[in-house]
Design a protein around this motif. Sequence first.
Motif, mmCIF file in Angstrom:
data_model
loop_
_atom_site.group_PDB
_atom_site.id
_atom_site.type_symbol
_atom_site.label_atom_id
_atom_site.label_comp_id
_atom_site.label_asym_id
_atom_site.label_seq_id
_atom_site.Cartn_x
_atom_site.Cartn_y
_atom_site.Cartn_z
ATOM 1 N N LYS A 118 0.882 -1.051 -0.042
ATOM 2 C CA LYS A 118 0.139 0.122 -0.158
ATOM 3 C C LYS A 118 0.827 1.305 0.031
ATOM 4 N N LYS A 160 -2.188 2.129 9.345
ATOM 5 C CA LYS A 160 -2.726 0.910 8.278
ATOM 6 C C LYS A 160 -1.240 0.076 7.854
ATOM 7 N N GLY A 165 -4.710 -6.232 4.265
ATOM 8 C CA GLY A 165 -5.710 -6.773 3.406
ATOM 9 C C GLY A 165 -6.902 -7.511 4.208
ATOM 10 N N GLY A 167 -9.111 -6.127 5.772
ATOM 11 C CA GLY A 167 -9.841 -5.403 6.928
ATOM 12 C C GLY A 167 -8.724 -5.473 8.004
ATOM 13 N N GLU A 202 -2.585 7.452 7.330
ATOM 14 C CA GLU A 202 -3.448 8.303 6.639
ATOM 15 C C GLU A 202 -4.594 8.964 7.406
ATOM 16 N N LYS A 203 -5.234 10.142 6.869
ATOM 17 C CA LYS A 203 -6.231 10.605 7.421
ATOM 18 C C LYS A 203 -7.482 9.518 7.616
ATOM 19 N N LEU A 205 -11.255 9.084 7.440
ATOM 20 C CA LEU A 205 -12.417 9.843 6.982
ATOM 21 C C LEU A 205 -13.561 9.577 7.645
ATOM 22 N N HIS A 210 -17.588 3.607 0.404
ATOM 23 C CA HIS A 210 -16.768 2.939 -0.499
ATOM 24 C C HIS A 210 -17.106 2.625 -1.888
ATOM 25 N N GLN A 234 -20.579 -2.597 5.172
ATOM 26 C CA GLN A 234 -19.552 -3.488 5.651
ATOM 27 C C GLN A 234 -19.590 -3.910 7.126
ATOM 28 N N GLU A 290 -6.924 1.470 -2.611
ATOM 29 C CA GLU A 290 -6.095 0.219 -3.069
ATOM 30 C C GLU A 290 -6.572 -0.379 -4.349
HETATM 31 P P1 ADP Z 1 -8.198 -3.965 3.287
HETATM 32 O O1 ADP Z 1 -7.217 -3.914 2.251
HETATM 33 O O2 ADP Z 1 -8.042 -4.397 4.588
HETATM 34 O O3 ADP Z 1 -9.459 -4.381 2.621
HETATM 35 P P2 ADP Z 1 -8.661 -1.117 2.532
HETATM 36 O O4 ADP Z 1 -7.696 -0.186 2.541
HETATM 37 O O5 ADP Z 1 -9.280 -1.650 1.381
HETATM 38 O O6 ADP Z 1 -8.375 -2.414 3.601
HETATM 39 O O7 ADP Z 1 -10.127 -0.586 3.620
HETATM 40 C C1 ADP Z 1 -11.020 -1.474 4.000
HETATM 41 C C2 ADP Z 1 -12.121 -0.758 4.851
HETATM 42 O O8 ADP Z 1 -11.736 0.108 5.899
HETATM 43 C C3 ADP Z 1 -12.869 0.488 3.604
HETATM 44 O O9 ADP Z 1 -13.631 0.027 2.888
HETATM 45 C C4 ADP Z 1 -13.047 1.647 4.622
HETATM 46 O O10 ADP Z 1 -14.683 0.844 5.364
HETATM 47 C C5 ADP Z 1 -12.259 1.633 5.755
HETATM 48 N N1 ADP Z 1 -11.354 2.555 5.625
HETATM 49 C C6 ADP Z 1 -9.957 2.073 5.108
HETATM 50 N N2 ADP Z 1 -9.119 3.612 5.039
HETATM 51 C C7 ADP Z 1 -10.199 4.305 5.568
HETATM 52 C C8 ADP Z 1 -9.744 5.841 6.010
HETATM 53 N N3 ADP Z 1 -8.888 6.361 5.618
HETATM 54 N N4 ADP Z 1 -10.628 6.336 6.473
HETATM 55 C C9 ADP Z 1 -11.938 5.766 6.848
HETATM 56 N N5 ADP Z 1 -12.313 4.437 6.853
HETATM 57 C C10 ADP Z 1 -11.245 3.703 6.011
#
Ligand code: ADP
Length: 488
Positions: A118, A160, A165, A167, A202-203, A205, A210, A234, A290
Amino acid sequence: MKKITKILIANRGEIALRIMRTCRVLGIRSVAVYSEVDRSSAHVVYADEAYCVGPAPSIDSYLNLGQILEAVQKSGADAVHPGYGFLSERAELAEACRERGIIFIGPSAQAIRDMGDKVLARNLMQAHDVPVVPGTVGEITDVEEALAIAEQIGYPVLAKAAAGGGGKGMRKVNSAQEMEQALGRAQGEAGSAFGDARIFIEKYLESPRHIEFQILSDVYGKCIHLFERECSIQRRHQKVIEEAPCAHMSAGLRTRMGAAAIRAAQACRYVGAGTIEFLLDQDHNFYFMEMNTRLQVEHPVTEYITGLDLVAEQIRIAEGISLPYEQGNTEIHGHAIECRIYAEDPASGFLPNPGRVTYHQVPTGVGVRVDSGLDVSGDVPIYYDPMISKVITWGRTRDEATERMIGALSDYQIAGVKTTRQFCRRVMQSRAWRDAHLSTHFVEEHPDLLTEQARAPIEAAAAAAVLLQETPGSNQFSTTAKWNRRNR
Ligand code: ADP
């Protein structure tokens, strides 16, 4: 260009079957692999040939690269389809196939590596003008650095895992006081889950959606997108209900996000079907999250709204056929929804509930598709993801797709394990869904949808009336009739 004649599917369950069905349509022979507990699974029965790749734990079977390659060699397959999960995003499989002259139905090992990390992916995206969530440029090496960055972007932030991956490896940090402990925990979790403890920040949000874009790229560099999927509903940061297209999406935003998705794919010289995941904030700013360098679980909603078979597209691309579509000619037809039926108990925090499914009858009907790995009965083994099936419906409008989903979920008969079926049905019947009032916090914001007791009073009264009609001990109804009454 090389015609593929036999594909080994390095996967199990519904996705293995789904890929094999396309093989049959295209006149390609399919080879299954299976672990010892999956010996009599539906995907093994359906395949033209099958090879055991080891004992039940995935690390010894579906993740066992040596065994999978041996099955490829024994079967004489000329291509490997990895499905999703397992080895699908492991560059080693792509590499090993190419070294042996076997076609890997997916992108290059390099693209898998670039996008699987990432931190690398964020940098690559920024260099190609794809917006990323504000945060660190590289990995975080000490707490001071993390504090300085968090101060700059503002709390809350998210720590993160670079290799994250499913979650996992994510921690919200609300204030400077929480930083040190959160970083330690995120690193520990990432180290044990992925064997890579690197973390970035990262920030966070607050209430994002999604939204992801499906792309297709051929070996000649042509890339198109097949519109978006909304995956905001989710649990544990993992999707459970998806739809295409998004209920609220302006033509302008779709064009901008689609163009960014294509830039993202081209940045890693992507070949095949892939997905660019974005977060959309309340002001309609979107950020790259991602790229998934494989077929997604939720790909059928895109198939419904485009009429394409994405597995067939993947196979043709792998054969070296150029994409016969132009972005300007692709259109969205109607609306599609997917509900994932997991052996999980929504009332207990979606706790997995694997075990024996004693009865399983999937629904059918106009605009109803069910992708399942189970026959009329069977096991949901503790060793793997507890997803049983996916119910996908299509309608000319979102309301029609929703009505068909409610009907399909009511007709779906499954006994023996607790599932997400009724939860999904309650979501479909909720005002929040009808109004498409969605964010990634949908499940936490609607605890009333998790249990039966909290149903709307009118519906609960109707259900009680039906139950009263069913006098205990009465044998005037067949099991199916009882089921139907209870579920309407
Ligand atoms: P993974 O690779 O584990 O699936 P992701 O980066 O795709 O992780 O994120 C999975 C979920 O986590 C997103 O769909 C969202 O709900 C939450 N998420 C990820 N990054 C952020 C963020 N910067 N702010 C708020 N929620 C986030």
